[in-house]
Design a protein around this motif. Structure first.
Motif, mmCIF file in Angstrom:
data_model
loop_
_atom_site.group_PDB
_atom_site.id
_atom_site.type_symbol
_atom_site.label_atom_id
_atom_site.label_comp_id
_atom_site.label_asym_id
_atom_site.label_seq_id
_atom_site.Cartn_x
_atom_site.Cartn_y
_atom_site.Cartn_z
ATOM 1 N N LYS A 1 0.872 -1.172 0.000
ATOM 2 C CA LYS A 1 0.000 0.000 0.000
ATOM 3 C C LYS A 1 0.911 1.224 0.000
ATOM 4 O O LYS A 1 1.670 1.429 0.941
ATOM 5 N N VAL A 2 0.857 2.000 -1.081
ATOM 6 C CA VAL A 2 1.743 3.154 -1.226
ATOM 7 C C VAL A 2 0.926 4.436 -1.269
ATOM 8 O O VAL A 2 -0.159 4.477 -1.835
ATOM 9 N N LYS A 3 1.456 5.458 -0.649
ATOM 10 C CA LYS A 3 0.783 6.761 -0.639
ATOM 11 C C LYS A 3 1.095 7.482 -1.942
ATOM 12 O O LYS A 3 2.253 7.651 -2.306
ATOM 13 N N LEU A 4 0.035 7.875 -2.650
ATOM 14 C CA LEU A 4 0.172 8.619 -3.892
ATOM 15 C C LEU A 4 -0.349 10.029 -3.670
ATOM 16 O O LEU A 4 -1.554 10.253 -3.599
ATOM 17 N N LEU A 5 0.570 10.955 -3.532
ATOM 18 C CA LEU A 5 0.169 12.347 -3.374
ATOM 19 C C LEU A 5 -0.259 12.899 -4.725
ATOM 20 O O LEU A 5 0.081 12.357 -5.780
#
Length: 118
Positions: free
Chosen positions: A88-92
């Motif tokens: 799960k990666v944070k995509l700004l």
């Protein structure tokens, strides 16, 4: 009563539409952009386009591959993902999500998105 049932059905449909997952086969010679370039240019539909969100990537085959996060051509992060692993990666806003293949053979990924809840 009928309105309640209809509302629940519509709510369920909306939930499944937003959380629909997409599978991709990654060939050894091609890197794939999943999201970040805009509507019509991405491999997946990000229901949170234009806002911060999570990208959820699962390796559903036997070979390792790489998740790459970029912004305006600059690599922010590269994350290896093993067989059966979920990342799960944070995509700004403005980030691009790429899947880079394994040069030794086919890989397969499932991609989904999630809202960032404050």
């Amino acid at each position: 009563m009928k309105k309640s049932i209809l509302f629940i059905c519509l709510l369920s449909f909306t939930y499944f539409e937003v959380s629909a997952q997409t599978e991709f086969i990654l060939e050894p010679s091609q890197s794939m952009i999943m999201t970040g370039k805009g509507i019509g240019q991405d491999a997946t539909i990000n229901p949170y386009f234009g806002e911060d969100c999570y990208g959820v990537v699962k390796n559903i085959r036997d070979r390792l591959f790489i998740i790459r996060i970029q912004q305006t051509g600059n690599v922010i992060e590269e994350i290896p993902i093993e067989k059966g692993e979920i990342k799960k990666v944070k995509l700004l806003k403005g980030y691009e999500l790429y899947l880079d293949p394994n040069p030794k053979g086919l890989a397969k990924a499932r991609v989904d998105y999630g809202k960032i809840l404050d």
